[in-house]
Every structure is written in structure tokens, then in C-alpha cells.
Enzyme design. Sequence first.
Site, short mmCIF file in Angstrom:
data_model
loop_
_atom_site.label_atom_id
_atom_site.label_comp_id
_atom_site.label_asym_id
_atom_site.label_seq_id
_atom_site.Cartn_x
_atom_site.Cartn_y
_atom_site.Cartn_z
N TYR A 136 1.12 -0.66 -0.35
CA TYR A 136 -0.15 -0.14 0.26
C TYR A 136 0.70 1.56 0.30
O TYR A 136 1.81 1.29 0.61
CB TYR A 136 -0.75 0.34 1.35
N1 LIG Z 1 -6.43 -7.92 0.31
C1 LIG Z 1 -6.78 -7.44 -0.57
O1 LIG Z 1 -6.53 -7.93 -2.08
C2 LIG Z 1 -7.57 -6.40 -0.70
C3 LIG Z 1 -7.67 -5.70 -1.23
C4 LIG Z 1 -8.73 -4.38 -1.03
C5 LIG Z 1 -8.40 -3.71 0.40
N2 LIG Z 1 -7.89 -5.03 1.22
C6 LIG Z 1 -8.09 -4.23 2.46
O2 LIG Z 1 -9.60 -3.85 2.56
C7 LIG Z 1 -9.11 -2.24 2.97
C8 LIG Z 1 -11.34 -2.33 2.76
O3 LIG Z 1 -10.68 -2.20 1.40
P1 LIG Z 1 -12.36 -1.00 0.60
O4 LIG Z 1 -11.02 0.08 1.13
O5 LIG Z 1 -11.78 -0.89 -0.47
O6 LIG Z 1 -13.27 -0.91 1.73
P2 LIG Z 1 -13.97 -0.94 1.02
O7 LIG Z 1 -15.09 -0.10 2.18
O8 LIG Z 1 -15.31 -1.22 0.07
O9 LIG Z 1 -14.77 1.09 0.24
C9 LIG Z 1 -14.04 2.30 0.52
C10 LIG Z 1 -14.08 3.00 -0.07
O10 LIG Z 1 -14.76 3.68 0.18
C11 LIG Z 1 -15.80 4.98 0.14
N3 LIG Z 1 -16.56 5.44 1.65
C12 LIG Z 1 -16.41 4.66 2.69
N4 LIG Z 1 -17.50 5.04 3.39
C13 LIG Z 1 -18.01 5.78 2.78
C14 LIG Z 1 -18.77 6.94 2.43
N5 LIG Z 1 -20.21 6.84 4.07
N6 LIG Z 1 -19.74 7.70 2.22
C15 LIG Z 1 -18.77 7.73 0.35
N7 LIG Z 1 -18.40 7.09 -0.67
C16 LIG Z 1 -17.41 6.30 1.15
C17 LIG Z 1 -13.84 5.57 0.27
O11 LIG Z 1 -13.36 6.05 -0.77
P3 LIG Z 1 -13.27 7.07 -1.70
O12 LIG Z 1 -14.12 8.21 -1.10
O13 LIG Z 1 -12.10 6.93 -2.45
O14 LIG Z 1 -14.76 7.02 -3.42
C18 LIG Z 1 -13.55 4.51 0.72
O15 LIG Z 1 -11.77 4.39 1.00
C19 LIG Z 1 -8.48 -2.05 2.58
O16 LIG Z 1 -8.51 -1.20 3.31
C20 LIG Z 1 -7.05 -2.63 2.92
O17 LIG Z 1 -7.24 -3.33 4.22
C21 LIG Z 1 -7.23 -5.87 1.20
#
Ligand SMILES: NC(=O)c1ccc[n+]([C@@H]2O[C@H](COP(=O)([O-])OP(=O)(O)OC[C@H]3O[C@@H](n4cnc5c(N)ncnc54)[C@H](OP(=O)(O)O)[C@@H]3O)[C@@H](O)[C@H]2O)c1
Length: 338
Positions: free
Chosen positions: A55
Amino acid sequence: MALEMRPFGRTGVKVSSICLGAMMFGAKTNLEDSCAIVDKALDSGINFIDTANVYSRGRSEEAVGEALARNGKRNRTFLATKVHGAMDDDDPNMQGTSRRHIIQQCDESLRRLKTDWIDLYQIHRPRSDTAIDETLRALDDLIRAGKVRYIGSSTYAAYQLVESIFIAKELGTHRYVCEQPPYNLLDRRIERELLPMAQSYGMAIIPWSPLAGGLLTGKYQRGDEPPEGSRFADQTNPLYRRRLNDRIYDVVEGLQPMAEAKGVTLSQLALGWVHQQTGVTSPIIGPRAMEQFDDNMKAVEVSFEDDELRQVNRVIRRGESVAPFYEADFGPAQYARR
Ligand SMILES: NC(=O)c1ccc[n+]([C@@H]2O[C@H](COP(=O)([O-])OP(=O)(O)OC[C@H]3O[C@@H](n4cnc5c(N)ncnc54)[C@H](OP(=O)(O)O)[C@@H]3O)[C@@H](O)[C@H]2O)c1
């Protein structure tokens, strides 16, 4: 409402039912905001943080390490990181799951995280070009050296995990205790095999992208350009283009009236659903900013009656996927195991 503590698979460790994901730290979220989110998360009852070496090529780990050094709460935090992603554009050995790379990157992660041990060290992706015994033996050595407490996988297929459990048994090494898969209301594939497998073998399941990267927040609307600055506004990323397909709007539009009827936001409904699924230990949230963290945390109060769960299943069926959330390496194994 106090955050629930759940068993971390068969280990005896208890982790909060929400894990704080740090993928945005050091990327879109600056150091001060990252530290503030970590502090608030720990004050809210979260004891579980997930990051990865890849990351922002180490900057996320550095932000988490700095936050825990400042607040002095490293001891009570279950700290997870990962290895596999490319840490260099040119050197073919600065990625993957070889013994060489895993051991080298573990030391780098420990330095960036400002800690002597990693609670959960995860292999970010399976690799068909690397023997699983090579990877398991390296991870086992890290546990025996006291640098790592538990090992886990991410985005493995069920068969790859079962294979890894039996190989670990054969070799007498530690085994994976946790799998980190994509799971959300646009991609329910893990219900087919991975979730039942994890329950059979006592593995913790910590889903990533529970909001489908933001597609399940309601801010992406059919026919409109993605909002400026949002994750999917970056149309140069082919992965994002594939996920932002027309079928996701059918699901979003199907779920929105349910959220309104329950008096919650779409994101709280979507995250609350993952949080409540049988077999799920802790969904990993990925807030970019504090207001998103606050919104996400309200999801733990959302519960579903049986008829509401049936209603969700009519919008997106059990095991169905409308957006591809993994393109893992499930090719034929190219290696001799031993
Ligand atoms: N193992 C893997 O391959 C893998 C892959 C991906 C993630 N991860 C892990 O999983 C965690 C979560 O993944 P993710 O970030 O994709 O989770 P997610 O909860 O699906 O998406 C989070 C994103 O959604 C938007 N968001 C969140 N809450 C919101 C709200 N209330 N209103 C509007 N937009 C909102 C934001 O993006 P914007 O505001 O930028 O649009 C935020 O960064 C990561 O931090 C990481 O630790 C692992």
C-alpha cells in the site's frame, strides 16, 4: 453500542467485529488524518488493523506504525500486514511469495510499523509459480523467530487453502488461520465454497472491500460520471472500469429502498449485511476520511430480520457476483510440490 469481540478462528484470540483497513493511509489520507482515524478507531473499541507492504509502497505501514507509536497502543492492537505485491518496478524478485522475498519484506514491514512483531502476516495473493511448501516454510521460520504470531492468506480459492492446510500438516509447519477475501453485496462468490470451507476448518474470515470500494455507498448513480475525487473517478485503472459496469446499478437501485425503509444509509446497510453474515469474523473498512469512518461504524447497529435477508437475496442471489472483485492466480499449478 459496544463493539462485539469475536473469536479469531481457532486461535483463542479475540478481535473486534470491525477491522480498520489502512489502504488509504499514505495515499489519499495524509499522516495526521491517518493518525486521527487510528486513534478514534481504537477509542471506539476496534483492536484490529490491516495494512500491506504494497500500500503506497510502505507509506501505509509507516502511517500505522507512527500512529501506534504516538498513541502507545501497539500492545493492545492486533496488527496485520501482507506481502506479495511488487515493491520495485524492475527487480523481479521484489515481489511474490518466495522465501527470499517474504523474509526480506517481513524485516522491512517490522521497521516501517515500528514494532518487534506482526500479529497476522498474510500472503496477499496465491501464486501458481511458487510451491506452497516454499511459502509455508518461510512463514513458519518467521513465527519461530518471534517476528510473526499468526499467518494468513488473501484471495485464495477454497481448494488452495485446503491444500495449504494439508501441506502444513505434512511438513509440521504452522498453518494459515485466516483468509482475507473480497466480499460484498456485488460479489457474493465466497458463499459457494470459501465460507463453508473456512467454517469446517476453523479459519477466520476478514472480508475486504465490504462496500465494494465505495460502489455500495450510493454516490455512484446510473448515467452519471463518478463523483470527482472518488475512487472510481480514476478511469485509468482497468480494474475500476471493469467493476463499474451497468449491472451494479441494478443492485444499488434494488437496495436503496431497503436502506430508506430501515432509516440507514446505503453504506450502513451494505456493511451491516457483511458484518452479520455467518462465518464472517471482521469486515475490513477502508475509510479515506473521518466522516466515512463515522458512517461506517454505525453499520454495526444495523440488524436484519429473516424477511429482509430474503429481500436482499432477491436483489443479488446467494453466491452471485455482478462485479469481478478478484482475478487471482487460479491457473494450473506449474510447480512440483516438493
Ligand atoms: N487483500 C486484498 O487484496 C485487499 C484489497 C482491497 C482492500 N483490502 C483491505 O480492505 C480494506 C478495505 O477495502 P476498501 O477500501 O476497498 O473498502 P470499502 O469499504 O469497500 O471501500 C472504502 C472506500 O469507499 C468510499 N467510502 C467509504 N465510506 C463512505 C461513505 N460513507 N460515503 C462515501 N464513500 C465512502 C471511500 O472511497 P472514496 O471516498 O475515495 O471514493 C473509501 O476509501 C483496505 O483498507 C485494505 O486493508 C485488501
